[in-house]
Design a protein around this motif. Structure first.
Motif: not given
Ligand code: PGA
Length: 251
Positions: A198-209
């Motif tokens: 959905r967000l490209g590379e930015e999606g890698e930086s979102i934390r998943i708790l």
């Protein structure tokens, strides 16, 4: 522990509807020795305690968060609190879409989406909660439910600075039960895949708790699972010793 290409972990404590003003001492105890913490730390007390916590946590590495916000900035909404109000008393983040709010207050994905947008409008990080019920897991619907909640609750164009996803199986919250590590890995992998698609590379930086019955005795194992970038902690965040024990998984 996750390292390469994974964001710095966050351990956030959700006090839910627990705590009175004298419990602020517990929050102060929590800040002891955290300068060396290997992760970001946050506490989300009930709204009336926020200003007291803001003072207690001043100068500490523990950030302050709210537990919910209204989609609008102000207006005739008795009993509600806006994201702007949370920011005004020192919050950096707010939990939205916790399963207890989805269940107790009938919050739909659409409402959660609007609340996440409101959080970002007020420059707060939205901690968006998703998770399946026991019935949904038993029916083999977990991944479909998670994907549907992501589709419905995560605003367009978000990134690691303004959004955190918390995977919290409803049946694991407050029960002492947790999924098997491979089950958590499967869901977190699907969430990471969805974010990147959905967000490209930015999606890698979102934390998943991960959230649901995290405690000092299981934190190390849970936090070592791939794509688990921290924990959302309920019960165990009420006692400084337990919360610090969980944070120690990142030492
Ligand atoms: P728990 O709650 O740690 O008490 O299971 C987790 C949560 O609801 O965030």
């Amino acid at each position: 522990m996750n390292t390469e290409n994974e964001p710095r972990a966050l351990v956030a404590g959700n006090w839910k509807m627990n705590g009175l003003s004298h419990n602020v001492a517990e929050a102060r105890a929590l800040t002891e020795g955290l300068d060396e913490a290997g992760c970001d730390c946050m506490l989300c007390p009930p709204a009336p305690l926020l200003p007291l916590f803001a003072t207690a946590l001043e100068g500490s590495p523990v950030a302050l968060g709210g537990q919910d916000c209204h989609p609008e900035a102000s207006g005739a909404h008795t009993g509600d609190i806006s994201a702007e109000m949370l920011a005004d008393v020192g919050c950096e983040a707010v939990i939205v879409g916790h399963s207890e709010r989805r269940a107790d207050h009938g919050e739909s994905d659409e409402v959660v989406y609007a609340k996440a947008q409101a959080a970002n409008r007020a420059a707060l990080t939205a901690i968006i909660c998703i998770g399946e019920t026991q019935d949904q897991r038993d029916a083999g619907e977990t991944l479909a439910v998670i994907t549907r909640q992501l589709d419905g609750s995560v605003p367009e164009g978000v990134g690691g600075d303004d959004t955190v996803i918390a995977y919290e199986p409803v049946w694991a919250i407050g029960t002492g039960r947790t999924p098997m590590p491979y089950e958590i890995a499967e869901v977190h992998g699907v969430i990471r895949g969805w974010l990147v698609e959905r967000l490209g590379e930015e999606g890698e930086s979102i934390r998943i708790l991960y959230g649901g019955s995290v405690k000092p005795s299981n934190a190390r194992e849970l936090m070592a699972i791939k794509h688990v970038n921290g924990a959302l902690v309920g019960g165990a965040s009420l006692k400084a010793q337990d919360f610090l024990g969980i944070i120690a998984a990142y030492k």
